[in-house]
Design a protein around this motif. Structure first.
Motif, PDB file in Angstrom:
ATOM      1  N   MET A 190       0.818  -1.214   0.000  1.00 41.69           N
ATOM      2  CA  MET A 190       0.000   0.000   0.000  1.00 41.69           C
ATOM      3  C   MET A 190       0.855   1.269   0.000  1.00 41.69           C
ATOM      4  SD  MET A 190      -3.155   0.450   2.545  1.00 41.69           S
ATOM      5  CE  MET A 190      -3.734   2.049   2.985  1.00 41.69           C
ATOM      6  N   ASP A 191       2.023   1.200   0.672  1.00 44.27           N
ATOM      7  CA  ASP A 191       2.882   2.384   0.764  1.00 44.27           C
ATOM      8  C   ASP A 191       3.438   2.791  -0.596  1.00 44.27           C
ATOM      9  OD1 ASP A 191       2.428   2.559   3.435  1.00 44.27           O
ATOM     10  OD2 ASP A 191       4.182   1.354   3.991  1.00 44.27           O
ATOM     11  N   ALA A 192       3.524   1.817  -1.522  1.00 46.67           N
ATOM     12  CA  ALA A 192       4.084   2.123  -2.836  1.00 46.67           C
ATOM     13  C   ALA A 192       3.048   2.722  -3.794  1.00 46.67           C
ATOM     14  CB  ALA A 192       4.666   0.842  -3.448  1.00 46.67           C
ATOM     15  N   MET A 193       1.784   2.812  -3.328  1.00 45.86           N
ATOM     16  CA  MET A 193       0.723   3.313  -4.222  1.00 45.86           C
ATOM     17  C   MET A 193       0.568   4.828  -4.086  1.00 45.86           C
ATOM     18  SD  MET A 193      -2.240   0.537  -3.536  1.00 45.86           S
ATOM     19  CE  MET A 193      -1.945  -1.200  -3.704  1.00 45.86           C
ATOM     20  N   ASN A 194       0.120   5.456  -5.176  1.00 48.01           N
ATOM     21  CA  ASN A 194      -0.189   6.889  -5.074  1.00 48.01           C
ATOM     22  C   ASN A 194      -1.609   7.049  -4.503  1.00 48.01           C
ATOM     23  OD1 ASN A 194      -2.107   6.697  -7.184  1.00 48.01           O
ATOM     24  ND2 ASN A 194      -0.486   6.926  -8.718  1.00 48.01           N
ATOM     25  N   ALA A 195      -1.982   8.304  -4.282  1.00 44.25           N
ATOM     26  CA  ALA A 195      -3.257   8.570  -3.587  1.00 44.25           C
ATOM     27  C   ALA A 195      -4.456   7.980  -4.345  1.00 44.25           C
ATOM     28  CB  ALA A 195      -3.439  10.075  -3.421  1.00 44.25           C
ATOM     29  N   TRP A 196      -4.440   8.084  -5.675  1.00 40.47           N
ATOM     30  CA  TRP A 196      -5.557   7.591  -6.480  1.00 40.47           C
ATOM     31  C   TRP A 196      -5.652   6.073  -6.404  1.00 40.47           C
ATOM     32  CZ3 TRP A 196     -10.068   7.956  -8.378  1.00 40.47           C
ATOM     33  CH2 TRP A 196     -10.492   7.191  -9.451  1.00 40.47           C
ATOM     34  N   GLN A 197      -4.467   5.400  -6.512  1.00 44.97           N
ATOM     35  CA  GLN A 197      -4.455   3.926  -6.435  1.00 44.97           C
ATOM     36  C   GLN A 197      -4.948   3.454  -5.066  1.00 44.97           C
ATOM     37  OE1 GLN A 197      -0.323   3.469  -7.489  1.00 44.97           O
ATOM     38  NE2 GLN A 197      -0.831   2.434  -9.405  1.00 44.97           N
ATOM     39  N   ARG A 198      -4.521   4.180  -4.039  1.00 44.68           N
ATOM     40  CA  ARG A 198      -4.965   3.816  -2.680  1.00 44.68           C
ATOM     41  C   ARG A 198      -6.476   3.926  -2.562  1.00 44.68           C
ATOM     42  NH1 ARG A 198      -1.341   6.009   2.244  1.00 44.68           N
ATOM     43  NH2 ARG A 198       0.650   5.233   1.539  1.00 44.68           N
ATOM     44  N   ALA A 199      -7.004   5.059  -3.051  1.00 47.86           N
ATOM     45  CA  ALA A 199      -8.450   5.290  -2.932  1.00 47.86           C
ATOM     46  C   ALA A 199      -9.215   4.212  -3.695  1.00 47.86           C
ATOM     47  CB  ALA A 199      -8.791   6.667  -3.481  1.00 47.86           C
ATOM     48  N   ARG A 200      -8.669   3.781  -4.841  1.00 46.93           N
ATOM     49  CA  ARG A 200      -9.399   2.877  -5.731  1.00 46.93           C
ATOM     50  C   ARG A 200      -9.345   1.425  -5.241  1.00 46.93           C
ATOM     51  NH1 ARG A 200      -8.352   0.890 -10.838  1.00 46.93           N
ATOM     52  NH2 ARG A 200      -6.195   1.559 -10.670  1.00 46.93           N
ATOM     53  N   ARG A 201      -8.139   0.982  -4.801  1.00 53.17           N
ATOM     54  CA  ARG A 201      -8.082  -0.459  -4.535  1.00 53.17           C
ATOM     55  C   ARG A 201      -7.254  -0.868  -3.307  1.00 53.17           C
ATOM     56  NH1 ARG A 201      -3.636  -3.201  -6.959  1.00 53.17           N
ATOM     57  NH2 ARG A 201      -2.161  -1.751  -7.872  1.00 53.17           N
ATOM     58  N   ALA A 202      -6.789   0.114  -2.522  1.00 53.13           N
ATOM     59  CA  ALA A 202      -5.900  -0.285  -1.432  1.00 53.13           C
ATOM     60  C   ALA A 202      -6.632  -0.630  -0.141  1.00 53.13           C
ATOM     61  CB  ALA A 202      -4.894   0.822  -1.169  1.00 53.13           C
ATOM     62  N   TYR A 203      -7.764   0.034   0.100  1.00 51.69           N
ATOM     63  CA  TYR A 203      -8.336  -0.079   1.436  1.00 51.69           C
ATOM     64  C   TYR A 203      -9.146  -1.359   1.677  1.00 51.69           C
ATOM     65  CZ  TYR A 203      -6.515   4.428   2.634  1.00 51.69           C
ATOM     66  OH  TYR A 203      -5.650   5.445   2.917  1.00 51.69           O
ATOM     67  N   VAL A 204      -9.813  -1.855   0.635  1.00 52.22           N
ATOM     68  CA  VAL A 204     -10.665  -3.037   0.856  1.00 52.22           C
ATOM     69  C   VAL A 204      -9.858  -4.233   1.394  1.00 52.22           C
ATOM     70  CG1 VAL A 204     -12.175  -4.724  -0.279  1.00 52.22           C
ATOM     71  CG2 VAL A 204     -12.469  -2.283  -0.714  1.00 52.22           C
ATOM     72  N   PRO A 205      -8.672  -4.576   0.805  1.00 56.65           N
ATOM     73  CA  PRO A 205      -7.927  -5.724   1.341  1.00 56.65           C
ATOM     74  C   PRO A 205      -7.355  -5.492   2.751  1.00 56.65           C
ATOM     75  CG  PRO A 205      -7.161  -5.130  -0.858  1.00 56.65           C
ATOM     76  CD  PRO A 205      -8.034  -4.022  -0.398  1.00 56.65           C
ATOM     77  N   VAL A 206      -7.364  -4.246   3.183  1.00 59.45           N
ATOM     78  CA  VAL A 206      -6.859  -3.966   4.535  1.00 59.45           C
ATOM     79  C   VAL A 206      -8.018  -3.813   5.523  1.00 59.45           C
ATOM     80  CG1 VAL A 206      -5.470  -2.359   5.919  1.00 59.45           C
ATOM     81  CG2 VAL A 206      -4.795  -2.857   3.570  1.00 59.45           C
TER      82      VAL A 206
END
Lengths: 270, 200
Positions: A190-206
């Motif tokens: 997740m740390d390697a993702m930019n803000a848009w990538q995080r918003a789109r697909r980072a939070y659900v798996p966490v």
């Protein structure tokens, strides 16, 4: 966003009876709920309460880090309040103009001294509360909170829920980090993702495992409570015996004196 | 099986254990909204979830403890909105127990009700403490526009709050509903199996 947690020290504030600290907390709520105006007296009164609370932070010796976290959170709020009031406040002398800024037919492009001043007063009012309220949790152990709330006739179940919430929120950080580490091992960084990538697909798996783990911990917590006979209807005894002595009377008197000084400042000028 | 009133103040150990979990879930929602810089709060997901599971009393307790806890540990402004959270918990719990979480459509309708309750209860707090503003840029822009057109401060403040609460609470209730549907049946049954089978 930071969470203040109990920091074990041996300072006068840590040793003080929690009811005295609660009294200071309620006086702070009164300080904030008072009607404010854009006057020097209100600026001085709010500033005075903020300074008094800052002095208590120094007495509590809990370090500057939590204070820094608080200031980082509040800096944006203060900036928003000051800028919006400076532009939108009606009245006062124009300090400078940004040109005509049309907003629903009105010009909001002028910054007035009264608007700026009002923004600072409102910010100081929030700062007064922000510096005073966390002192209670930072300097009072969960056992002392339970004991004090019990003396105030707060039902044991309610104070237990409050203290449990304190420990559970600490648990969120721990679980969050463990899930991040586990996902990173699976190649999901997740740390390697930019803000848009995080918003789109980072939070659900966490967030999904986090919520499920929280419920599992809640279930474990319930089993532990049942195993220790928490539901037994008898009277519960406190872990810490709290005494209200001369030091507490002095503390209460000091808090009331501070409040009187606040009121005097508030009425000193117009 | 013993029938328990939804307004019963008798709390089981399950309910006592549920409230800290709800506060932690609220915290996660708030942290994500802050991390993504969303113009929403998302700090009531746990409260609504607790209300769906445990009823209005558990929802109200969860909301109150949540805001007092936030006020003392993370965000002093939250302290005054404990009243709003209590009403959110009461409304969500009551309507959940009367069958409003049976389908997605009903859950969204519940979100609208919760948004309305939240805006009505928050407006006096906003007027007393912040002269009607909410601190949310979108809502406050509307507030300013309305005040420029000499709309009364109470109405402008209500609309300022409602314009933010509407998406916030609909999303909040919808997320809580999704989590609620995804929870193990054993856990939901422990809270009160009647709801799953068609409400009261």
């Amino acid at each position: 966003m930071g969470v203040f947690q109990y920091s074990a020290r041996s300072t006068p504030l840590h040793r003080m009876h929690p009811i005295v600290k609660l009294a200071y907390l309620f006086l702070t709520l009164a300080v904030v709920i008072f009607p404010y105006r854009a006057t020097v007296s209100d600026l001085a009164a709010a500033g005075f309460w903020a300074l008094a609370s800052l002095a208590l932070w120094a007495v509590a010796r809990v370090g500057l880090r939590p204070l820094g976290v608080l200031m980082r959170v509040l800096a944006w709020t203060f900036a928003f309040i000051i800028v919006s009031q400076a532009l939108l406040y009606e009245g006062g002398h124009v300090i400078f103009s940004l040109g005509r800024l049309a907003f629903f037919g009105s010009d909001i492009g002028t910054v007035t001294d009264q608007g700026l001043f009002w923004g600072v007063v409102l910010s100081l009012r929030i700062l007064a509360a922000a510096l005073a309220l966390p002192l209670f949790v930072v300097t009072t152990s969960p056992a002392e909170i339970m004991g004090a709330l019990g003396q105030l006739r707060v039902p044991a179940k309610v104070s237990f829920m409050f203290v449990s919430a304190l420990s559970f929120t600490g648990l969120v950080f721990k679980l969050w980090q463990e899930i991040l580490d586990a996902q990173r091992l699976r190649g999901f960084d997740m740390d390697a993702m930019n803000a848009w990538q995080r918003a789109r697909r980072a939070y659900v798996p966490v967030v999904t495992p986090l919520i499920l783990l929280l419920f599992r911990k809640g279930n474990d917590f319930q089993i532990a409570m049942d195993a220790r006979g928490y539901a037994y209807p008898g009277r519960k005894t406190p872990l810490v015996a709290l005494r209200f002595g001369a030091q507490e009377v002095a503390g209460l008197a000091a808090a009331l004196a501070l409040f009187c000084a606040f009121l005097a400042l508030k009425m000193a000028w117009v | 099986m013993e029938t328990r009133s939804i307004w019963s103040l008798r709390l089981t150990t399950f309910m006592i254990a549920l409230i800290p979990v709800a506060v932690a879930v609220n915290y996660v929602g708030k942290a994500i909204a802050a991390a993504l810089k969303l113009p929403l709060w998302l700090d009531s997901i746990g409260t609504v979830l607790a209300a769906m599971l445990g009823g209005p009393v558990v929802g109200a307790l969860s909301g109150a403890i949540n805001n007092i806890f936030y006020g003392l540990t993370a965000d002093p402004v939250s302290f005054w909105y404990a009243i709003t959270s209590i009403f959110i918990g009461l409304a969500a719990g009551y309507f959940a127990y009367t069958g409003w979480v049976q389908s997605t459509g009903r859950a969204i309708a519940l979100g609208l009700v919760v948004a309305l309750v939240s805006a009505v209860v928050s407006t006096p707090i906003n007027v007393i403490l912040w002269q009607g503003t909410t601190g949310n840029a979108w809502g406050d822009a509307l507030f300013t526009a309305l005040r420029i057109h000499e709309v009364p401060v109470w109405l402008a403040s209500f609309l300022d709050e409602f314009v933010v609460d509407l998406p916030d609470k609909v999303i909040t209730v919808f997320v809580a509903y999704l989590v609620f549907r995804g929870l193990p049946q054993r856990l939901v049954a422990q809270a009160g199996a009647r709801r799953v089978q068609g409400g009261r």
